[in-house]
Design an enzyme around this catalytic site. Structure first.
Site, PDB file in Angstrom:
ATOM      1  N   CYS A  79      49.691  30.315  26.655  1.00 25.77           N
ATOM      2  CA  CYS A  79      51.145  30.311  26.851  1.00 25.77           C
ATOM      3  C   CYS A  79      51.596  29.090  27.663  1.00 25.77           C
ATOM      4  O   CYS A  79      51.649  27.990  27.129  1.00 25.77           O
ATOM      5  CB  CYS A  79      51.583  31.623  27.504  1.00 25.77           C
ATOM      6  SG  CYS A  79      53.340  31.990  27.266  1.00 25.77           S
ATOM      7  N   HIS A 167      49.252  36.055  24.161  1.00 29.51           N
ATOM      8  CA  HIS A 167      48.370  36.533  25.226  1.00 29.51           C
ATOM      9  C   HIS A 167      47.228  37.361  24.633  1.00 29.51           C
ATOM     10  O   HIS A 167      47.422  38.514  24.253  1.00 29.51           O
ATOM     11  CB  HIS A 167      49.159  37.380  26.231  1.00 29.51           C
ATOM     12  CG  HIS A 167      50.100  36.582  27.070  1.00 29.51           C
ATOM     13  ND1 HIS A 167      49.729  36.009  28.269  1.00 29.51           N
ATOM     14  CD2 HIS A 167      51.399  36.226  26.866  1.00 29.51           C
ATOM     15  CE1 HIS A 167      50.752  35.351  28.775  1.00 29.51           C
ATOM     16  NE2 HIS A 167      51.783  35.463  27.953  1.00 29.51           N
ATOM     17  N   GLU A 169      44.747  38.612  26.194  1.00 30.37           N
ATOM     18  CA  GLU A 169      44.184  39.532  27.179  1.00 30.37           C
ATOM     19  C   GLU A 169      44.845  40.897  27.175  1.00 30.37           C
ATOM     20  O   GLU A 169      44.296  41.866  27.715  1.00 30.37           O
ATOM     21  CB  GLU A 169      44.275  38.921  28.591  1.00 30.37           C
ATOM     22  CG  GLU A 169      45.680  38.785  29.154  1.00 30.37           C
ATOM     23  CD  GLU A 169      46.391  37.501  28.756  1.00 30.37           C
ATOM     24  OE1 GLU A 169      47.392  37.144  29.403  1.00 30.37           O
ATOM     25  OE2 GLU A 169      45.961  36.858  27.774  1.00 30.37           O
ATOM     26  N   GLY A 222      34.437  57.310  53.041  1.00 33.73           N
ATOM     27  CA  GLY A 222      34.212  58.392  52.089  1.00 33.73           C
ATOM     28  C   GLY A 222      34.616  58.007  50.689  1.00 33.73           C
ATOM     29  O   GLY A 222      34.423  58.769  49.748  1.00 33.73           O
ATOM     30  N   GLY A 223      35.176  56.790  50.521  1.00 33.87           N
ATOM     31  CA  GLY A 223      35.596  56.328  49.201  1.00 33.87           C
ATOM     32  C   GLY A 223      34.526  55.517  48.509  1.00 33.87           C
ATOM     33  O   GLY A 223      33.437  55.263  49.037  1.00 33.87           O
ATOM     34  N   VAL A 224      34.842  55.078  47.304  1.00 40.84           N
ATOM     35  CA  VAL A 224      33.870  54.376  46.475  1.00 40.84           C
ATOM     36  C   VAL A 224      33.493  53.022  47.063  1.00 40.84           C
ATOM     37  O   VAL A 224      32.309  52.680  47.160  1.00 40.84           O
ATOM     38  CB  VAL A 224      34.420  54.188  45.038  1.00 40.84           C
ATOM     39  CG1 VAL A 224      33.461  53.364  44.192  1.00 40.84           C
ATOM     40  CG2 VAL A 224      34.658  55.540  44.376  1.00 40.84           C
ATOM     41  N   SER A 227      31.357  53.082  50.271  1.00 43.50           N
ATOM     42  CA  SER A 227      30.083  53.756  49.989  1.00 43.50           C
ATOM     43  C   SER A 227      29.145  52.856  49.196  1.00 43.50           C
ATOM     44  O   SER A 227      27.945  52.781  49.484  1.00 43.50           O
ATOM     45  CB  SER A 227      30.335  55.054  49.211  1.00 43.50           C
ATOM     46  OG  SER A 227      31.138  55.945  49.957  1.00 43.50           O
TER      47      SER A 227
END
Length: 509
Positions: A79, A167, A169, A222-224, A227
Site C-alpha cells: 500500500c 493488504h 495480511e 499466575g498468568g501465562v 509463568s
C-alpha cells in the site's frame, strides 16, 4: 542470528498483523520504525514496507532511506510502501477517482510472477487507500490488477522488489497467506525453522550465557506470560531463580492457593506473600481508577522489594514483557497516549540496582502459549484468560471494600465456572464480571429489594488489540443470571456487555 524478515513500519494499523502472518509461516520477523532501521546483515532475508494512514503526496510524507536495502534485499512494499516506491522512482501517484476501501477482486494476474504464484484469478483482496498508482517507469512490470486499479501490484526489473496496493495480511484477502509465503519462502529463501521448540532451545542457551551463576528474581502473577518466563528461566538456571507471587486481595476466588499449588507441581521456587490486607487498607475510600492503579503499583513494588531483599545477592529482575510492549515502545508515533497506567514493576530495577532480563520480549501472546504448551505448562495456567495486574480493582467501579471484593469474587466464580462446564470457556478470549456502582429495584419472594447490578463481559480476540463481544447462547446467559442472583447475596440484576473494541476497551476501567 535467526533468519529475519525486517518490517519497516509507516504507522499502519495492520503492521503487527503482517508480523503475525510471517510468524505463522515459522519465520522470525521484527518491526522497526521506517526511520530507525537497525543494523543490516546476512540474517536479514527480506524487507517489508508497511502501509500507512498518511499519503505519499503530503508535504510531510514519511520518507525512508532505502539506500542500503534496495537491490541488496528482497522488498515487498504494501500500500503506502508501494506508492512510495512508485513515486520515488518517477511514477505518478494521485488521489483515487474511485476510492477503494474494502473488498476487491483481482482481474489480472501475471502468470510469470513469482510473487503471485498460486493466487487464483478473481481472488478477493482487501483495499484501504485514498491514493492510487496511475503510472510507473518502464522498468516496472505490472503483475496484478483489479477492475478499478490497473497497477494493483508490480515488480521492478533487475531487483527483487515488489509492490502491492492491497493488504495480504488481513483475513479478507483470502489468498494473502499464499502471497506472503511466496515472498518469504521462495523469494527470500527463509527455511521456516522458527518453531516453539527452536525458540526454547535458543532462549535457554542465551539465558545460560547471559546469566551465568547469577541469581534472578521474578514476580509471578499466575498468568501465562510470567509463568512461561519462569519455566524458561528455571530450565536455564534452576534454583538460582527465585519467584515471588503476591496476593493483593484482588485476585479471583481461591486463586492465590490454586496458583501456588500449580507452581508447586512445576517445581518452581516460589514464595507466596499474602499482602491482601495491606492493599485493601491503602485502597479504602479511593474511587478514581487511575489512583487505584497507582496505589496498587506502589504497594506491589514495596511488598516485592521487601521480599526480594530477603534473598541474598540478587543481580537480575525478570519480567514477562512480550513483543507488543516492545513494539509500542519503538512506535513510529512514539509511545501511544496513555489510556491507563499499567501495573508493573517500573522503577524497581534502578531502585534495587538490578539488571533486567525479558525472555519473552520477541513473542506475541499466542506464541507465548505455544511455547508454554511445548514446555508442559499446567493447562490451568496455559488456558487462563488474561487478568489485569490490578485485578478486581478495575472491575469494581467506584470505591473498593472487602464486601464488594467478596461479592464480585462470588459472581465472577459462577460466571467462569459456568463457561467451563458449558464448554464455552475456551471459545472466549477473556470473560469476567464487573460490579457496577449502581443499585436497582428488584423483587425477591414477596419483598422489594434495592441491591447491586453486575455486568457480564466476554469477548473473542486473538491478542486483545481488537475484540468482539462473544455471542454466548441466550440460554446460558439466562442460567448465569439466575445463578448469580440466587446465590450471591447483594445482587439482584445482571446485564451483558455487547460492546466491541474499538470503540470500547475490554476492561471497564
Amino acid at each position: 542470528m535467526e533468519e529475519t524478515i525486517l518490517i519497516l513500519d509507516f504507522g499502519s494499523q495492520y503492521t503487527q498483523l503482517i508480523a503475525r502472518r510471517i510468524r505463522e509461516l515459522n519465520v522470525y520477523c521484527d518491526i522497526f520504525p521506517y526511520n530507525d532501521i537497525p543494523p543490516l546483515g546476512p540474517h536479514i532475508k527480506g524487507v517489508i514496507l508497511s502501509g500507512s494512514p498518511f499519503s505519499v503526496r503530503d508535504k510531510e510524507a514519511l520518507i525512508p532511506d532505502l539506500s542500503g536495502i534496495r537491490g541488496k534485499y528482497p522488498i515487498l512494499a504494501v500500500c503506502y510502501g508501494a506508492q512510495y516506491l512508485a513515486l520515488a522512482s518517477g511514477g505518478d501517484v494521485m488521489p483515487s477517482k474511485i476510492r477503494e476501501y474494502g473488498r476487491a477482486n483481482l482481474s489480472y494476474i501475471n502468470p510469470d510472477s513469482e510473487l503471485m504464484k498460486g493466487v487464483s484469478d478473481g481472488s478477493q483482496v482487501w483495499m484501504s487507500h485514498g491514493d492510487t498508482i496511475l503510472n510507473v517507469p518502464d522498468n516496472f512490470c505490472v503483475i496484478t490488477s483489479t477492475s478499478n486499479v490497473n497497477i494493483a501490484g508490480f515488480r521492478i526489473a533487475d531487483e527483487p522488489t515488489y509492490g502491492i496496493q492491497f493488504h495480504p495480511e488481513v483475513y479478507h484477502t483470502t489468498e494473502g497467506a499464499v502471497l506472503l509465503k511466496n515472498f518469504v519462502v521462495d523469494i527470500c529463501g527463509c527455511h521456516q525453522a522458527w518453531t516453539p521448540e527452536s525458540f526454547i532451545e535458543s532462549t535457554i542457551r542465551d539465558l545460560r550465557k547471559k546469566l551465568g551463576d547469577d541469581k534472578v528474581v521474578l514476580g509471578l502473577s499466575g498468568g501465562v506470560d510470567s509463568s512461561v518466563a519462569g519455566m524458561l528461566l528455571h530450565e536455564a538456571i534452576g534454583s538460582n531463580l527465585h519467584c515471588i507471587f503476591v496476593d493483593n486481595g484482588l485476585l479471583r476466588k481461591d486463586e492465590f492457593q490454586k496458583v501456588l499449588d500449580s507452581y508447586d507441581h512445576m517445581n518452581l521456587n516460589v514464595i507466596g506473600v499474602d499482602a491482601s490486607d495491606r492493599f485493601l487498607d491503602e485502597l479504602e475510600g479511593v474511587s478514581d481508577p487511575e489512583k487505584k492503579r497507582k496505589i496498587i503499583g506502589r504497594v506491589f513494588v514495596e511488598v516485592f522489594e521487601e521480599e526480594a531483599n530477603k534473598i541474598q545477592n540478587i543481580k537480575w529482575l525478570a519480567q514477562g514483557t512480550i513483543y507488543p510492549d516492545v513494539i509500542e515502545s519503538r512506535s513510529v508515533k512514539g509511545p501511544s497516549a496513555t489510556i491507563k497506567s499499567h501495573h508493573n514493576v517500573g522503577g524497581l530495577p534502578e531502585h534495587m540496582n538490578l539488571k533486567v532480563v525479558e525472555p519473552l520480549n520477541a513473542l506475541f501472546k499466542d506464541e507465548v502459549r505455544r511455547v508454554g504448551h511445548s514446555l508442559g505448562l499446567d493447562p490451568l495456567i496455559l488456558g487462563r484468560h488474561p487478568f489485569p495486574g490490578p485485578g478486581l480493582a478495575v472491575r469494581i467501579l467506584g470505591d473498593i471494600t472487602r464486601e464488594k471484593v467478596r461479592l464480585l469474587q462470588e459472581a465472577d466464580h459462577i460466571f467462569i465456572e459456568g463457561l467451563r462446564t458449558h464448554g464455552l470457556y475456551d471459545r472466549t478470549w477473556q470473560a469476567f464480571v464487573v460490579l457496577l456502582p449502581i443499585q436497582s429495584v428488584g423483587v425477591m419472594g414477596d419483598e422489594r429489594t434495592y441491591e447491586n447490578a453486575v455486568a457480564l463481559r466476554a469477548v473473542t480476540s486473538t491478542d486483545g488489540m481488537t475484540a468482539d463481544w462473544a455471542h454466548l447462547p441466550f440460554e446460558f446467559l439466562g442460567w448465569v443470571s439466575n445463578e448469580i442472583i440466587n446465590r450471591v447475596k447483594g445482587v439482584n440484576r445482571v446485564v451483558y456487555d455487547i460492546s466491541s473494541k474499538p470503540p470500547a476497551t475490554i476492561e471497564w476501567e
